[in-house]
Design an enzyme around this catalytic site. Structure first.
Site, PDB file in Angstrom:
ATOM      1  N   TYR A  57      86.081  65.634  83.355  1.00  0.00           N
ATOM      2  CA  TYR A  57      86.986  65.456  82.231  1.00  0.00           C
ATOM      3  C   TYR A  57      86.596  64.232  81.402  1.00  0.00           C
ATOM      4  CZ  TYR A  57      91.234  64.217  79.657  1.00  0.00           C
ATOM      5  OH  TYR A  57      92.114  63.861  78.666  1.00  0.00           O
ATOM      6  N   HIS A  87      90.514  58.876  66.994  1.00  0.00           N
ATOM      7  CA  HIS A  87      91.653  58.157  67.570  1.00  0.00           C
ATOM      8  C   HIS A  87      91.967  56.865  66.817  1.00  0.00           C
ATOM      9  CE1 HIS A  87      91.023  61.009  70.759  1.00  0.00           C
ATOM     10  NE2 HIS A  87      92.064  60.544  71.436  1.00  0.00           N
ATOM     11  N   ARG A 282     127.918  24.595  81.210  1.00  0.00           N
ATOM     12  CA  ARG A 282     127.940  24.588  82.672  1.00  0.00           C
ATOM     13  C   ARG A 282     127.196  25.774  83.285  1.00  0.00           C
ATOM     14  NH1 ARG A 282     132.838  27.675  84.463  1.00  0.00           N
ATOM     15  NH2 ARG A 282     134.206  27.861  82.652  1.00  0.00           N
TER      16      ARG A 282
END
Length: 513
Positions: A57, A87, A282
């Site tokens: 692949y 891409h 606090r």
């Protein structure tokens, strides 16, 4: 004269978030020879597989929904460049140079694990680009978690598209040539390996983490200075209290506050001013501490990613032969996306408590100080407006805290039907961290002037050191003058590290941890 940054070694030990930040901002890299040898051995077997026509692949087949289409040997080189060209579909403003450098570094670290099958020459070319200041150009938008920025980076590595050199955007081939770097052609799988990973998420996430890590000690300093200015007490920071709820970040923050406020004449004089301080004073240990714990978790996740291979396929040498493993899901960015969404939520919490303190400091009905830290006349507005700015940025950070990782959409003809949106998570975290820096600069500026009203009583060991270094750059505001230059000067003190370093010198070693 700026001292050169030490080189970051690659290929022998895992990268850290600090390593990524260093290279992003200009540090050079070195490469371990043994790692290159491992890459060379695997790459030779990959090339043999290509020559034999073995179906793998992304190597001898198409990618995504085209995984069933076999490629001819003569098509492979063109296919690698075509992957990058197709891409490289980013949109929007250009990525900043540190982000691109960080992404290149993370890619190199993954390739040096010798599981992607790329050649040593690819990593050596990328190292030369980092070390000689050639930075590929890439748009910043359009990535669901991978594919986009790394495709643009890949084009520049092979001499296409554009790259920066000496501050000028040039054709990539020209930038490489001017830097004395020979352009290379993509070898087997090298286009695909550059895009088939989560390195962009990891790189941007590491930069966000490094930024927040540097800001947390300054948040403690700001909170301590505000506590003094508003006549707070140390009861909320008592070690005995935090032993009863021993979250690591909480106990560490309380220790920082006690160190910062040690020897404070202001605190001593107002020990009984209030039985109980407001929550924004606090509960600094609980809120800042929870942010510390969230940051520590996100760093663990990202540093695992920095020591990972998220490619698909991956390759192993077993009994001297190539073994290819495809179809794995290490390229899914969800582990990092979730951690970075958590980081953005933590940044929003730190932003809101700082904004609350800035607003209280300038509110005469709550602070016990003159209205807007001014001279009491209606002719001067003093610090009326900076808390508005902090409120706007804090609201922005609440919006940026909305998770990106839940917004999965189906892509690639249904083949990639669950995505992480990890790049969006990382980009949000980076923007939120920058907003946080401005929010803290406002609190520090207000608190510094608030302390002036307690003279001649001296502030604490750490808060006094912080106040003194602020006064070297920013004068006390006795009349109205443009506010923005003072805010900018405060950011310079913070971003340069001068403020944190000066305070650190005045305190025990655990400050800044």
């Amino acid at each position: 004269m700026t001292r050169p940054l030490p080189a970051v070694p690659l290929g022998r030990s895992p990268l850290t978030v600090a390593d990524v930040a260093a290279v992003a901002h200009g540090a050079p890299v070195t490469i371990d020879a043994a790692a290159l040898t491992g890459m060379r051995a695997l790459n030779a077997l990959v090339r043999q597989a290509v020559e034999s026509g073995q179906p793998i692949y992304g190597l001898t087949t198409g990618v995504g929904d085209l995984y069933t289409v076999a490629l001819k040997p003569e098509e492979l080189a063109a296919a690698q460049m075509n992957l990058l060209r197709s891409h490289a579909s980013g949109v929007g403003a250009a990525m900043d140079v540190p982000a691109v450098r960080a992404t290149m570094l993370v890619l190199m670290a993954a390739f040096l694990k010798a599981a992607s099958g790329v050649s040593p020459g690819l990593v050596e070319t990328m190292a030369a680009m980092l070390n000689r200041g050639v930075t590929p150009w890439s748009p910043s938008g359009g990535s669901v978690g991978y594919l986009i920025a790394t495709a643009h980076i890949g084009l520049a590595i092979f001499g296409e598209s554009q790259a920066y050199y000496e501050g000028v955007l040039l054709p990539a081939a020209d930038a490489l040539s001017r830097a004395g770097i020979s352009a290379i052609a993509p070898g087997a799988r090298e286009g695909h390996a550059l895009i088939s990973n989560t390195c962009e998420i990891t790189a941007l996430g590491a930069l966000a983490l490094a930024r927040v890590q540097a800001l947390l000690p300054l948040a403690d300093l700001a909170g301590a200075m505000s506590t003094e200015a508003m006549r707070g007490n140390l009861r909320g920071y008592d070690a005995r209290l935090h032993q009863l709820r021993p979250h690591p970040g909480q106990t560490e923050t309380a220790a920082h506050l006690r160190a910062l406020l040690a020897e404070s004449a202001i605190i001593a004089a107002h020990r009984d001013h209030r039985l109980q301080d407001p929550l924004s004073l606090r509960c600094i240990p609980q809120v800042h501490g929870a942010v510390r714990d969230a940051l520590a978790h996100a760093i663990r996740v990202v540093e695992i990613e920095l020591d990972s291979v998220t490619d698909n396929p991956v390759f192993f040498i077993e009994d001297g032969a190539l073994a290819a493993l495809s179809g794995g899901g290490n390229g899914h960015g969800m582990p990092t996306a979730l951690a970075l969404d958590h980081l953005s939520t933590a940044i929003a919490a730190l932003s809101s408590i700082s904004q609350a303190r800035s607003d209280r400091l300038t509110n005469q009905h709550l602070s016990g100080l003159p209205a807007f830290l001014g001279d009491g006349s209606g002719a001067h507005s003093g610090f009326m407006i900076p808390p508005y700015v902090a409120a706007a940025l804090s609201a922005d950070n609440r919006m940026l805290a909305a998770p990106a990782s839940v917004h999965s959409l189906s892509t690639c003809a249904g083949q990639e039907d669950h995505i992480s949106m990890g790049v969006a998570a990382a980009r949000k975290a980076r923007q939120a961290a920058e907003n946080l820096a401005d929010i803290l600069s406002i609190e520090l500026l207000c608190a510094a002037d608030g302390l002036e009203f307690h003279a001649p009583r001296a502030p604490g060991r750490g808060t006094g050191a912080g106040h003194a270094v602020i006064r070297t750059a920013i004068a006390r505001r006795t009349t109205d003058r443009p506010m923005q230059p003072d805010l900018a000067a405060m950011r310079i003190l913070m971003d340069s590290g001068d403020l944190a370093a000066t305070v650190a010198q005045s305190l025990p070693s655990y400050w800044g941890a």
